[in-house]
Write an enzyme that holds these catalytic residues in place. Structure first.
Site, mmCIF file in Angstrom:
data_model
loop_
_atom_site.group_PDB
_atom_site.id
_atom_site.type_symbol
_atom_site.label_atom_id
_atom_site.label_comp_id
_atom_site.label_asym_id
_atom_site.label_seq_id
_atom_site.Cartn_x
_atom_site.Cartn_y
_atom_site.Cartn_z
ATOM 1 N N GLU A 108 -1.251 9.299 4.691
ATOM 2 C CA GLU A 108 -1.262 7.953 5.281
ATOM 3 C C GLU A 108 -2.315 7.891 6.382
ATOM 4 O O GLU A 108 -3.101 6.963 6.454
ATOM 5 C CB GLU A 108 0.133 7.591 5.830
ATOM 6 C CG GLU A 108 0.168 6.182 6.444
ATOM 7 C CD GLU A 108 1.546 5.681 6.826
ATOM 8 O OE1 GLU A 108 2.553 6.196 6.310
ATOM 9 O OE2 GLU A 108 1.615 4.744 7.651
ATOM 10 N N ARG A 148 11.044 4.255 13.971
ATOM 11 C CA ARG A 148 11.928 4.227 12.803
ATOM 12 C C ARG A 148 13.152 5.122 13.029
ATOM 13 O O ARG A 148 14.239 4.820 12.549
ATOM 14 C CB ARG A 148 11.170 4.606 11.516
ATOM 15 C CG ARG A 148 11.990 4.388 10.256
ATOM 16 C CD ARG A 148 11.190 4.594 8.983
ATOM 17 N NE ARG A 148 10.427 3.436 8.559
ATOM 18 C CZ ARG A 148 10.913 2.364 7.912
ATOM 19 N NH1 ARG A 148 12.193 2.306 7.594
ATOM 20 N NH2 ARG A 148 10.136 1.367 7.575
ATOM 21 N N GLU A 176 11.381 6.248 -0.439
ATOM 22 C CA GLU A 176 11.897 7.091 0.632
ATOM 23 C C GLU A 176 13.420 7.232 0.700
ATOM 24 O O GLU A 176 13.921 8.319 0.986
ATOM 25 C CB GLU A 176 11.392 6.565 1.980
ATOM 26 C CG GLU A 176 9.895 6.632 2.097
ATOM 27 C CD GLU A 176 9.392 5.970 3.361
ATOM 28 O OE1 GLU A 176 9.343 4.732 3.398
ATOM 29 O OE2 GLU A 176 9.076 6.693 4.312
HETATM 30 N N1 LUZ Z 1 4.288 3.924 7.799
HETATM 31 C C1 LUZ Z 1 4.065 3.038 8.783
HETATM 32 C C2 LUZ Z 1 5.509 4.117 7.292
HETATM 33 O O1 LUZ Z 1 2.936 2.916 9.230
HETATM 34 N N2 LUZ Z 1 5.087 2.297 9.233
HETATM 35 C C3 LUZ Z 1 6.346 2.413 8.775
HETATM 36 O O2 LUZ Z 1 7.242 1.712 9.234
HETATM 37 C C4 LUZ Z 1 6.581 3.374 7.774
HETATM 38 N N3 LUZ Z 1 7.807 3.579 7.309
HETATM 39 C C5 LUZ Z 1 7.999 4.497 6.377
HETATM 40 C C6 LUZ Z 1 6.931 5.241 5.914
HETATM 41 N N4 LUZ Z 1 5.699 5.044 6.361
HETATM 42 MO MO1 MOS Z 2 4.946 7.101 4.041
HETATM 43 S S1 MOS Z 2 6.083 8.447 5.044
HETATM 44 O O1 MOS Z 2 5.734 5.902 3.382
HETATM 45 O O2 MOS Z 2 3.369 7.347 4.043
#
Ligand code: LUZ
Ligand code: MOS
Length: 742
Positions: free
Chosen positions: A212, A290, A694
């Site tokens: 990510e 979160r 998830e």
């Molecule tokens: N990524 C993010 C995530 O930038 N914000 C989120 O709330 C999130 N939640 C789950 C997985 N990735």
């Molecule tokens: Mo994610 S932990 O939804 O990149």
């Protein structure tokens, strides 16, 4: 084809990265003379060569692409070598002279907190009044729970390649979940406008959150190489580099206090999470947020105070990992419930069941739970549990076996769907219908093995009323889907699928309007496309999809559409920590049975039965695969995946698959049974489906508590410890009577 499978032109340069071998220190000398003189080495890039801002931070600007003056973790990039072959590039890396004088390091979040090393100020979510509630509790339990980090171990390691285009443009192929983020940071580092950078993503060999944010630096280094040499550059980490240098799931250490009435009703919940953020912020603050959203898991608790502290340590910056802070939160409250059940002499299931959220109950952040899935999934699991006399079976087994004991646990899960950062909840699609009736669909969604492209193609085919074989899902590309959010937060299919639904709907209405006109009808006529045939006023016509597409083209009507989707009704006020951050919740319950070998300190998972709410699933097989995979990954996190560091140098010891154990087919549960809950949540995800990526990870947490249950069957005097992962070593030590609960 994965990124490393493409054969690029002859002129390609291979990049290798010199990183800090020290967890904290001051750079005394960085000498590239010898490295650059090696034959076949084209360039050695350091921070000085960066034309723009040496900054890859997103939420907080605290991470350089290449270190200047100081280093903060083992694996922090310092220089990039470009050479003819990957071998030469790595050889030249070892010829760079890097001298660092060490500074004291911190790897423990509580120690970082004591030293004031915070990434951001602490945040507290609260509801009711905990201080007033303690007096009314007949049982108050306090304790500490720790959960470890987790290596993503995607099959495809981090990597990228960059190709020079005309006019200073660069085309980047990146193994990222967030193409726009890569584009933005590459533009920032190179000091060029974003339109000069095109990012393309074919598919990823897994990501799990690890791509990510953390695919970005490697792509940007490749882009920087192109910018400085004018040649194509490829950079792919090997497994050892990837495991050692990149961030992982955040380890947490938490203090809790749980107050209950004599009937098992939870009256108050106070918790403080110390999050091990690593050396730079990355996504830590969002992940901690979160955690706070999930501090009560599936339970209604009237008085809550949950505080999250984001601590800066000298580990690689920890990052997104499936569940994004929620698993850490759920492990703590389940630990507290387990502890309370021992003290009160009732079963954990009784406490869990008593406190499950009902429709209309409020979360500490102001949102109400709008479904019935939590209690319904629990009830269904309970039925299954009774039907095969699970309890009796286990009691009989345990009373007739001394060396082996069985244990059981229930694990309810309730997970909020949407990016907690409201502005990220948007997606777009670009759909072209070609004159032969075939369809090309582009979105911001990245395929990483989770099946999002399959779902997107299904949405397009369903909306257009045509066969799936006509749909092609294109690569994810910033020139076709701009300003995208990463494919993350389980929202990929929901949001991009909805954008596809809207775009296909636009094209379909043009086509059908033309069909009506062609048939001599008026505006009052209703038309639809069913099984590739135009139906007018409910009657099939002779007009077929391909003919209609061609007629519409000849009439000079557009066969393309771009559409945008923004998840409706989301808002959150950070000054009050209240709002409606999620579109909906996904819930379910798992029941886990394990058999413990008390001599060896080993266990096997006999079965996991899950009742899960997938809404009206678009693809039950894909969802089943996600649930099974997530379950196993969750079991790995709480039972075997253990990150170990040298205490003197902070070097990662568990840096290969010889020392870092992940679940394999032998450690998978003997039986996994998944049942979908009959459920209808209007306007949840696309076509009333629900996100699946998830939430099922957290069913794995149940295995930890099933093990504790089996330990209790061995000896009720053993004090349970709440420190995941429950490795075989820990298990054996706990079973040792002379050791008072480790
Ligand atoms: N990524 C993010 C995530 O930038 N914000 C989120 O709330 C999130 N939640 C789950 C997985 N990735
Ligand atoms: Mo994610 S932990 O939804 O990149």
């Amino acid at each position: 084809m994965f990124l490393d499978d493409f054969s690029l032109q002859d002129n390609l340069l291979h990049a290798a990265v010199l990183v800090s071998p020290v967890s904290h220190g001051v750079i005394k000398e960085l000498n590239i003379d010898e490295a650059i003189s090696i034959q076949g080495v084209e360039a050695v890039i350091t921070a000085e060569d960066i034309p723009g801002e040496n900054q890859i931070g997103n939420i907080i600007m605290d991470e350089p692409l290449l270190a200047e003056n100081k280093v903060h973790f083992i694996g922090e990039p310092v220089a990039v070598v470009l050479a003819d072959t990957p071998e030469k590039a790595r050889m030249a890396v070892s010829a760079i002279r890097l001298e660092i004088s060490r500074l004291p390091s911190v790897t423990d979040p509580r120690e970082a907190f004591e030293k004031g090393l915070l990434i951001a100020p602490p945040r507290t979510f609260s509801m009711g009044d905990v201080n007033e509630a303690w007096d009314r509790c007949s049982c108050i339990v306090e304790g500490r729970a720790d959960s470890g980090g987790q290596e993503h171990l995607y099959l495809e390691t981090q990597g990228a390649f960059a190709v020079p285009m005309e006019n200073g443009c660069i085309r980047l192929t990146s193994g990222t979940q967030g193409p726009t983020f890569v584009q933005k940071i590459a533009a920032r580092i190179l000091n060029v406008p974003m339109h000069k950078i095109e990012v393309d993503v074919g598919r990823l060999g897994g990501a799990f959150g690890g791509k990510e944010d953390q695919a970005t630096p490697w792509a940007v280094m490749a882009a920087l190489g192109v910018h400085l040499t004018g040649r194509a550059v490829k950079l792919v980490l090997n497994r050892n580099e990837d495991m050692t240098w990149t961030g992982k799931r955040h380890p947490y250490s938490s203090d809790f206090r749980l107050g209950l009435g004599s009937d098992g009703a939870i009256l108050a919940w106070e918790v403080t999470y110390y999050q091990n953020g690593g050396a730079a912020s990355d996504l830590s603050t969002a992940i901690l947020e979160r955690t706070l959203f999930h501090s009560t898991n599936s339970y209604f608790i009237p008085n809550v105070s949950a505080t999250g502290i984001c601590c800066r340590t000298n580990l690689p910056p920890n990052t997104a990992f499936r569940g994004f802070g929620a698993p850490q939160a759920m492990f703590v409250i389940e630990s507290a419930i387990c502890k309370a059940s021992r003290i009160m002499g009732i079963s954990p299931m009784e406490i869990q069941e008593k406190n499950l959220m009902k429709k209309g109950d409020s979360f500490p952040f102001g949102m109400t739970f709008e479904g019935t899935e939590i209690r319904r999934s629990w009830k269904r699991i309970y039925e299954l549990y009774h039907k095969d006399n699970t309890r009796e079976r286990i009691m009989n087994f345990n009373s007739s076996n001394n060396l082996f004991k069985k244990g059981i646990s229930f694990m309810p899960v309730c997970f909020g769907i949407s990016f907690t950062n409201t502005s990220m909840n948007q997606a777009s699609a670009l759909v072209h219908v070609y004159t032969d009736g075939s369809v090309g669909v582009s979105t911001g969604a990245v395929e990483m093995g989770q099946g999002v492209n399959t779902k997107i193609a299904q949405v397009a085919a369903r909306t257009l009323g045509i066969s799936l074989s006509r749909i092609k899902v294109e690569t994810t590309n910033t020139t076709r889907a701009a300003n995208t959010s990463p494919t993350a937060a389980s929202t990929g299919a929901d949001m991009n699928g909805n954008a596809v639904r809207i775009a296909c709907g636009n094209i379909l209405s043009r086509l059908l309007a033309h069909a009506v006109k062609h048939s001599g009808g008026t505006e009052e006529y209703s038309a639809e496309m069913k099984d590739e045939t135009v139906h007018i006023n409910g009657e099939a016509t002779k007009l077929h999809w391909e003919q209609l597409v061609n007629l519409t083209y000849l009439a000079r009507i557009s066969l393309s559409s771009q559409a945008h989707y923004a998840t409706p009704e989301l808002h959150f006020d950070k000054t009050r920590e209240k709002g409606r951050p999620f579109a909906y919740h996904v819930a379910g319950t798992a029941v886990t049975e394990i058999t413990l070998d008390r001599l060896r300190g080993t266990f096997s998972v006999d079965s996991v039965r899950i009742v899960h709410d997938a809404g009206e699933s678009i693809n039950p097989q894909v969802d089943m695969g996600q649930i099974e995979g997530a379950l196993l990954q969750g079991i790995g996190w709480v039972t075997m995946e253990e990150l170990k560091y040298r205490s003197d140098t902070d070097a990662l010891l568990s840096d290969s698959l010889a020392t870092y154990k992940i679940p394999d087919i032998y450690s998978a549960p003997d039986k996994v049974e998944i049942e979908f809950l009959e459920c209808f949540t209007p306007n949840a995800g696309v076509y009333n489906s629900k996100a699946v990526g998830e939430p099922p990870f957290m069913y794995g947490i149940g295995t930890y508590f099933a093990i504790l249950d089996a330990i209790r069957a061995c000896d009720p005097e053993i004090t349970p410890i709440f420190a995941a992962p429950m490795s075989n070593e820990k298990l054996l030590l706990m079973l040792d009577h002379r050791n008072d609960g480790c």
